[in-house]
Structure formats: C-alpha cells, structure tokens
Design an enzyme around this catalytic site. Structure first.
Site, PDB file in Angstrom:
ATOM      1  N   ASP A 130     -14.197 -13.552  17.853  1.00  0.00           N
ATOM      2  CA  ASP A 130     -12.741 -13.555  18.309  1.00  0.00           C
ATOM      3  C   ASP A 130     -12.877 -13.432  19.897  1.00  0.00           C
ATOM      4  OD1 ASP A 130     -11.891 -12.938  15.934  1.00  0.00           O
ATOM      5  OD2 ASP A 130     -11.498 -10.777  16.261  1.00  0.00           O
ATOM      6  N   CYS A 184      -5.052 -19.872  -5.251  1.00  0.00           N
ATOM      7  CA  CYS A 184      -4.328 -18.604  -5.708  1.00  0.00           C
ATOM      8  C   CYS A 184      -4.042 -18.963  -7.473  1.00  0.00           C
ATOM      9  CB  CYS A 184      -3.279 -18.215  -5.056  1.00  0.00           C
ATOM     10  SG  CYS A 184      -4.108 -17.511  -3.504  1.00  0.00           S
ATOM     11  N   CYS A 187      -0.873 -16.980  -9.320  1.00  0.00           N
ATOM     12  CA  CYS A 187      -0.945 -15.673  -8.784  1.00  0.00           C
ATOM     13  C   CYS A 187       0.072 -15.434  -7.663  1.00  0.00           C
ATOM     14  CB  CYS A 187      -2.398 -15.169  -8.661  1.00  0.00           C
ATOM     15  SG  CYS A 187      -2.621 -13.533  -7.857  1.00  0.00           S
ATOM     16  N   CYS A 194       3.181  -6.750  -0.949  1.00  0.00           N
ATOM     17  CA  CYS A 194       3.564  -6.561   0.398  1.00  0.00           C
ATOM     18  C   CYS A 194       4.552  -5.493   0.673  1.00  0.00           C
ATOM     19  CB  CYS A 194       3.776  -7.777   1.292  1.00  0.00           C
ATOM     20  SG  CYS A 194       3.949  -7.594   3.062  1.00  0.00           S
TER      21      CYS A 194
END
Ligand code: SF4
Ligand code: SF4
Length: 335
Positions: A130, A184, A187, A194
């Site tokens: 990072d 995914c 799904c 969320c």
C-alpha cells in the site's frame, strides 16, 4: 544464473517459507484496469480519499515505482480468525485485530528479497504494501492470486478472501504464473447482506460506493457521519459483512483448505480493547498507548470516539432502553 522458471520456483518457495499463501508472479507491464479505476474516481466512489486521485498518474506504470522493473511477485497473507460479537465492546474488522499488516508483510517480503538476491546478482527489488502507487489488486489477479467478487474483494477459490496483499517488484525476469479465473456465478449474498447497499452495479461492473461503505465511513471519513447511522450497527472499525457471508470464506469439513484460521501470530487478536463507553471518552495518551502498532490508529482518536458513540446509540435503540449513565455526547447528530 538460474532461468526465469527456476527463479519463479525459488521465489514461490521463499514466499511459502514466510507463510504467504496465495503467491504468484506476473510481468511488470502497465496496468490494464487504469481506465476502470479512473471511472471509479470520476464518479466520486472514493469519497474523500483524495490521495487516490493524486497518485493516479503514477499508477500508470510500475516503472515509476522501480525503474527497470520486469516482474512483480505478489503475495497474500491470511488474517482469518474468529471474531465474536461482544455487546458493549468495539467490533473491529478481522484484518485490524492484530498488528498493522503493513509492517508484518513488509518485513516478510524483505526476507523474500534477501533470499533471492544471491540468485540474482545485479537485480534490484522494491517492497510495496500500500506504500507505492501500484494497482496491487490487478497484479495479484494477473499473478493468479484470485479473481474479483461482486464485493470487489480478490477471491482465491481455494482459501477465500481474508488475506492482505503485498508486492515485491524486481528488475529480474521471472516466469509468470497462470492468471486467476473464477467467478461468483448467480450468487449475490454479499450484495443483499451489505447493511448500507454499498455494493452496486455500474456500467455492467460491480463496485463499492465508498461513501456508503461502513469500512470507509468508520476508518477513512473524517468529521460527523451524515445520514442514517443506524446502518453502521455495531461496527466500530471496518466491516466484514460482505466477506463473512461469502461461500468461499466458509469453513467446511469437506473443503479443509478453505478459510483457514491464520497461523500468523502478529495477526491474532491479543489486544484488550476497552468498552465502547470508555472509548467514547478516551484521552489522547490512552489512545496513543492503546493503538500503538494497530491498524485502528488510522481512524484517529476523534474518529473512533465518534464510531463508539454511534455503536452505543444503536445498541441502546436495539434494546429499547436509555444508556444507564447517559453515555458521552455525540459530536454532531449523525447522518
Ligand atoms: S464492507 Fe460492509 S458496508 Fe462495505 S461493502 Fe462490504 S458489507 Fe457493505
Ligand atoms: S458472496 Fe457471492 S456474490 Fe459476493 S463475492 Fe462471494 S461469491 Fe461473489
């Protein structure tokens, strides 16, 4: 000197010794996803993280990070562990329960570089966790570490997504490992789970709208949080909901390799956190002592106090009773 394939094998062996999994290698070519990243910035999905805008031009080529770069060794380090909810206590995302991963991964990557140096006379290395303008997630995908889920996490089909990334860039030529593939399918568990509806599809691509994301709000956002703070629930620093619900992060006896608990001692939750009430009234010296070497320091004292007050308010409204001692004052009415 060893050839590119032997060097890759030596690099991956050195990564395994340091506990990295997954790990892989890709060429230090310019990123393919710069345009998508710029679109995400243009839509304001980065919220107030303006440093992402400033670093955009530098992200266009790994040569800005290491002149002469030819290969990128990408690594993941598992931080998965149980994280039970304890009423009245701060709820902290798993990656931040232990020591700051930047320090842990950086030290390990330096040891990988030291192992490889005798094999690569004249080569130079740069460790990035990072800390450099590198689109690390794209290079991780290219190196085979994982594919992108709808929650935008990098997912390794074998071990899930609870791992942090690090990169070791080198001027040496190593053979690339196969790119990751997977998906995914139908799904959408993370999208539906969320709490703030932050996982959205824009122009055919799944993205996280940072200004709505609890991780962003509780860590990066400064000042009062506008809008309905009830959705932040009991999260005090970060949020793991969209990873916790992901099938690739479930531990199953039939798939023992999946979502293992970390064996990295630095990542384990050894820190004792005060109660939410104590955090809401924390003084600077206590904060400095408490967060030394912890990723939680990134939220800042005011940020964590703000979050604790929101958690307390949400806890009280969930139980339908007032705070026993009135608690501390919130800096501003929330959202
Ligand atoms: S981290 Fe939490 S708030 Fe952010 S996208 Fe995932 S589930 Fe939503
Ligand atoms: S929860 Fe489902 S949709 Fe979300 S990232 Fe995992 S597999 Fe993909």
């Amino acid at each position: 000197m060893a050839g590119p394939r032997e060097l890759t094998e030596a690099a991956l062996a050195a990564c395994r010794v340091q506990g990295f999994h997954p790990a892989g290698v890709c060429a230090a070519d310019p990123p393919e996803s710069l345009r998508q990243f710029k679109d995400w910035l243009d839509k304001g999905c980065h919220g107030t993280m303006s440093y992402l805008e400033r670093s955009l031009p530098l992200r266009a080529d790994p040569q800005t990070v290491l002149p002469g770069a030819r290969s990128v060794i990408m690594v993941g380090l598992n931080y998965n562990q149980p994280n039970p909810v304890v009423p009245g206590r701060p709820r902290i995302a798993k990656y931040a329960l232990g020591r700051d991963y930047h320090k842990v991964v950086r030290a390990k990557l330096r040891r990988v570089a030291n192992t490889l140096m005798p094999l690569l006379p004249g080569a130079t290395f740069r460790v990035c966790v990072d800390s450099a303008p590198l689109l690390e997630r794209e290079y991780a995908n290219r190196a085979g570490l994982g594919w992108f889920g709808k929650n935008t996490c990098l997912i390794d089909s074998r071990t899930g997504s609870f791992f942090v990334l690090g990169a070791l860039i080198t001027t040496a030529e190593l053979a690339p490992t196969p790119r990751a593939s997977g998906g995914c399918g139908t799904c959408r568990l993370c999208v539906d789970a969320c709490p703030t509806g932050a996982i959205v599809k824009e122009d055919g691509r799944w993205q996280v709208d940072s200004p709505r994301c609890i991780s962003y709000l509780t860590i990066e956002h400064k000042g009062p949080i506008e809008g309905d703070t009830r959705r932040i629930g009991d999260w005090t620093f970060g949020c793991d909901v969209c990873q916790d619900v992901c099938p690739f992060n479930q531990q199953r006896s039939s798939q023992p390799g999946r979502a293992r608990t970390t064996v990295e001692p630095d990542f384990l939750a050894t820190r004792i956190w005060p109660s939410l009430r104590e955090i809401a009234e924390l003084a600077q010296p206590e904060w400095d002592r408490l967060t030394q070497g912890s990723p939680v320091r990134r939220a800042g004292l005011e940020g964590l106090r703000r979050n604790a007050l929101i958690n307390l308010e949400n806890e009280e409204s969930a139980h339908g009773d007032p705070a026993p001692d009135g608690g501390a004052e919130r800096p501003e009415p929330g959202l």
